[in-house]
Design a protein around this motif. Structure first.
Motif, PDB file in Angstrom:
ATOM      1  N   GLU A 190      21.902  61.260  71.842  1.00 32.63           N
ATOM      2  CA  GLU A 190      21.354  60.824  73.125  1.00 32.63           C
ATOM      3  C   GLU A 190      21.690  59.362  73.425  1.00 32.63           C
ATOM      4  N   LYS A 191      22.020  58.612  72.388  1.00 35.34           N
ATOM      5  CA  LYS A 191      22.391  57.201  72.548  1.00 35.34           C
ATOM      6  C   LYS A 191      23.889  57.021  72.795  1.00 35.34           C
ATOM      7  N   GLY A 192      24.629  58.133  72.815  1.00 39.39           N
ATOM      8  CA  GLY A 192      26.055  58.061  73.137  1.00 39.39           C
ATOM      9  C   GLY A 192      26.973  57.729  71.983  1.00 39.39           C
ATOM     10  N   VAL A 193      26.528  57.969  70.741  1.00 36.95           N
ATOM     11  CA  VAL A 193      27.380  57.642  69.601  1.00 36.95           C
ATOM     12  C   VAL A 193      28.573  58.596  69.518  1.00 36.95           C
ATOM     13  N   SER A 194      29.605  58.163  68.794  1.00 33.70           N
ATOM     14  CA  SER A 194      30.831  58.949  68.690  1.00 33.70           C
ATOM     15  C   SER A 194      30.845  59.896  67.505  1.00 33.70           C
ATOM     16  N   GLY A 195      29.991  59.632  66.506  1.00 33.61           N
ATOM     17  CA  GLY A 195      29.990  60.503  65.344  1.00 33.61           C
ATOM     18  C   GLY A 195      29.080  59.998  64.247  1.00 33.61           C
ATOM     19  N   PHE A 196      29.157  60.678  63.106  1.00 33.70           N
ATOM     20  CA  PHE A 196      28.266  60.405  61.986  1.00 33.70           C
ATOM     21  C   PHE A 196      29.042  60.439  60.680  1.00 33.70           C
ATOM     22  N   LEU A 197      28.648  59.581  59.745  1.00 32.06           N
ATOM     23  CA  LEU A 197      29.190  59.646  58.401  1.00 32.06           C
ATOM     24  C   LEU A 197      28.077  60.191  57.508  1.00 32.06           C
ATOM     25  N   VAL A 198      28.350  61.351  56.908  1.00 32.60           N
ATOM     26  CA  VAL A 198      27.324  62.038  56.114  1.00 32.60           C
ATOM     27  C   VAL A 198      27.866  62.290  54.716  1.00 32.60           C
ATOM     28  N   GLY A 199      27.090  61.910  53.700  1.00 24.99           N
ATOM     29  CA  GLY A 199      27.549  62.075  52.333  1.00 24.99           C
ATOM     30  C   GLY A 199      26.621  62.899  51.467  1.00 24.99           C
ATOM     31  N   THR A 200      25.514  62.300  51.059  1.00 25.41           N
ATOM     32  CA  THR A 200      24.647  62.891  50.041  1.00 25.41           C
ATOM     33  C   THR A 200      24.210  64.319  50.359  1.00 25.41           C
ATOM     34  N   SER A 201      23.741  64.551  51.583  1.00 24.21           N
ATOM     35  CA  SER A 201      23.232  65.886  51.920  1.00 24.21           C
ATOM     36  C   SER A 201      24.327  66.947  51.873  1.00 24.21           C
ATOM     37  N   LEU A 202      25.574  66.554  52.122  1.00 23.93           N
ATOM     38  CA  LEU A 202      26.687  67.507  52.043  1.00 23.93           C
ATOM     39  C   LEU A 202      27.099  67.743  50.595  1.00 23.93           C
ATOM     40  N   VAL A 203      27.190  66.664  49.827  1.00 23.81           N
ATOM     41  CA  VAL A 203      27.598  66.785  48.419  1.00 23.81           C
ATOM     42  C   VAL A 203      26.598  67.629  47.628  1.00 23.81           C
ATOM     43  N   LEU A 204      25.320  67.501  47.950  1.00 21.72           N
ATOM     44  CA  LEU A 204      24.281  68.238  47.226  1.00 21.72           C
ATOM     45  C   LEU A 204      24.101  69.676  47.720  1.00 21.72           C
ATOM     46  N   SER A 205      24.706  70.001  48.855  1.00 24.89           N
ATOM     47  CA  SER A 205      24.528  71.335  49.429  1.00 24.89           C
ATOM     48  C   SER A 205      25.255  72.415  48.619  1.00 24.89           C
ATOM     49  N   GLU A 206      24.634  73.575  48.521  1.00 27.59           N
ATOM     50  CA  GLU A 206      25.271  74.714  47.866  1.00 27.59           C
ATOM     51  C   GLU A 206      26.455  75.216  48.687  1.00 27.59           C
ATOM     52  N   ASP A 207      26.389  75.006  50.006  1.00 33.81           N
ATOM     53  CA  ASP A 207      27.447  75.463  50.915  1.00 33.81           C
ATOM     54  C   ASP A 207      27.736  74.350  51.924  1.00 33.81           C
ATOM     55  N   PRO A 208      28.590  73.382  51.553  1.00 35.16           N
ATOM     56  CA  PRO A 208      28.862  72.242  52.425  1.00 35.16           C
ATOM     57  C   PRO A 208      29.411  72.634  53.801  1.00 35.16           C
ATOM     58  N   ALA A 209      30.234  73.683  53.848  1.00 34.35           N
ATOM     59  CA  ALA A 209      30.799  74.119  55.132  1.00 34.35           C
ATOM     60  C   ALA A 209      29.692  74.592  56.069  1.00 34.35           C
ATOM     61  N   ALA A 210      28.771  75.385  55.539  1.00 33.69           N
ATOM     62  CA  ALA A 210      27.647  75.873  56.347  1.00 33.69           C
ATOM     63  C   ALA A 210      26.745  74.716  56.771  1.00 33.69           C
ATOM     64  N   LYS A 211      26.547  73.773  55.888  1.00 32.69           N
ATOM     65  CA  LYS A 211      25.718  72.606  56.205  1.00 32.69           C
ATOM     66  C   LYS A 211      26.347  71.799  57.338  1.00 32.69           C
ATOM     67  N   LEU A 212      27.649  71.673  57.317  1.00 32.20           N
ATOM     68  CA  LEU A 212      28.345  70.970  58.394  1.00 32.20           C
ATOM     69  C   LEU A 212      28.180  71.692  59.722  1.00 32.20           C
ATOM     70  N   ARG A 213      28.305  73.009  59.697  1.00 35.45           N
ATOM     71  CA  ARG A 213      28.148  73.771  60.940  1.00 35.45           C
ATOM     72  C   ARG A 213      26.710  73.627  61.482  1.00 35.45           C
ATOM     73  N   GLU A 214      25.760  73.535  60.564  1.00 37.74           N
ATOM     74  CA  GLU A 214      24.367  73.323  60.968  1.00 37.74           C
ATOM     75  C   GLU A 214      24.217  71.965  61.653  1.00 37.74           C
ATOM     76  N   PHE A 215      24.805  70.933  61.069  1.00 36.99           N
ATOM     77  CA  PHE A 215      24.770  69.600  61.671  1.00 36.99           C
ATOM     78  C   PHE A 215      25.405  69.604  63.064  1.00 36.99           C
ATOM     79  N   ARG A 216      26.452  70.380  63.196  1.00 40.82           N
ATOM     80  CA  ARG A 216      27.204  70.422  64.465  1.00 40.82           C
ATOM     81  C   ARG A 216      26.538  71.331  65.500  1.00 40.82           C
ATOM     82  N   GLY A 217      25.463  72.012  65.118  1.00 37.18           N
ATOM     83  CA  GLY A 217      24.728  72.851  66.055  1.00 37.18           C
ATOM     84  C   GLY A 217      25.355  74.187  66.303  1.00 37.18           C
ATOM     85  N   LEU A 218      26.098  74.699  65.307  1.00 34.33           N
ATOM     86  CA  LEU A 218      26.798  75.981  65.463  1.00 34.33           C
ATOM     87  C   LEU A 218      26.072  77.100  64.708  1.00 34.33           C
TER      88      LEU A 218
END
Length: 261
Positions: free
Chosen positions: A233-261
């Motif tokens: 909502e603030k108009g940012v261009s993107g995000f840098l995400v590390g820990t929550s993805l590295v610790l995820s059992e399924d990083p690809a699915a976690k990314l899709r969740e972040f992206r709202g898919l």
């Protein structure tokens, strides 16, 4: 001595040792400006409504959390990030506190077709040439560690090497060091690098105060879709995400969740 000061001192000693093994002149001979270059700045300087662009990070450990994954495989993780729709990959190369390595840059680029950011505590132009030789497409410069003259110098060298720059700030005071400079992506870090504490309000405050329309990447503390939406909502261009993805059992699915898919 703060954590940042400690790391800066360690890095300066390490770079001095590297220079003795491989002098800068010898390193420069290995530079190939166009080889395998992938667009990092261009990826995040274009904004589309509702699109969530994520720099997915490869890291084995962190000072605040310790060892994250002993079985981390850089290539497999990079592939999962690409499958999940990441826009770029960040590779932490700092060895002592993050268990990183420059070799991981090559592994990530071999496994995935995404731009790769070298994330480290860069304290010498030598490391920019080193980054280029290892295949990085972009480098992180931490504003808290550098004075204005150094920032201009390093950005100039990066431009000559066709390396894009993510310039990271943790306060408006740090942002002001780069005021008037252009051609980089601004990273707003919610983590205080002196205490290592994370406060998302830090990012919101800085974004609201910045007078120039830079492409902005929000770093640290992003763990769910609700946080993503609040910053979008603030108009940012993107995000840098590390820990929550590295610790995820399924990083690809976690990314899709972040992206709202």
């Amino acid at each position: 001595m703060t954590f940042l000061e400690k790391v800066a001192a360690e890095k300066k000693a390490a770079v001095d040792a590297l220079k003795k093994r491989t002098p800068l002149a010898e390193l420069k001979e290995k530079v190939d400006l166009d080889k395998g270059r992938r667009p990092f700045f261009e990826t995040f300087s274009k904004r589309f409504p509702g699109e969530v662009k994520i720099i997915a990070e490869v890291k084995r450990a962190s000072p605040s959390r310790g060892l994250l994954r002993s079985d981390l495989h850089v290539g497999k993780l990079a592939q999962a990030y690409e499958d999940g729709g990441a826009s770029a990959i960040s590779v932490i190369t700092e060895e002592r506190h993050f268990m990183g390595s420059l070799a991981s840059i090559r592994e990530a680029k071999k496994a995935a077709g995404l731009p790769v950011l070298r994330k480290d505590f860069i304290v010498d132009p030598y490391e920019l040439y080193e980054s280029k030789v290892c295949g990085a497409d972009a480098v992180l410069l931490i504003g808290e560690m550098l004075e204005r003259g150094r920032i201009e110098e390093y950005m100039g060298v990066a431009q000559e090497l066709m390396l894009d720059v993510l310039f990271e700030v943790h306060s408006m005071r740090t942002y002001e060091k780069a005021e008037g400079l252009t051609g980089f992506i601004l990273g707003v870090n919610n983590r205080n690098l002196e205490t290592l504490d994370v406060d998302l309000q830090t990012g919101f405050r800085i974004i609201e105060e910045i007078p120039v329309d830079y492409p902005i990447i929000v770093e640290s503390g992003i763990e769910g879709r609700r946080q993503i939406e609040a910053f979008m909502e603030k108009g940012v261009s993107g995000f840098l995400v590390g820990t929550s993805l590295v610790l995820s059992e399924d990083p690809a699915a976690k990314l899709r969740e972040f992206r709202g898919l």
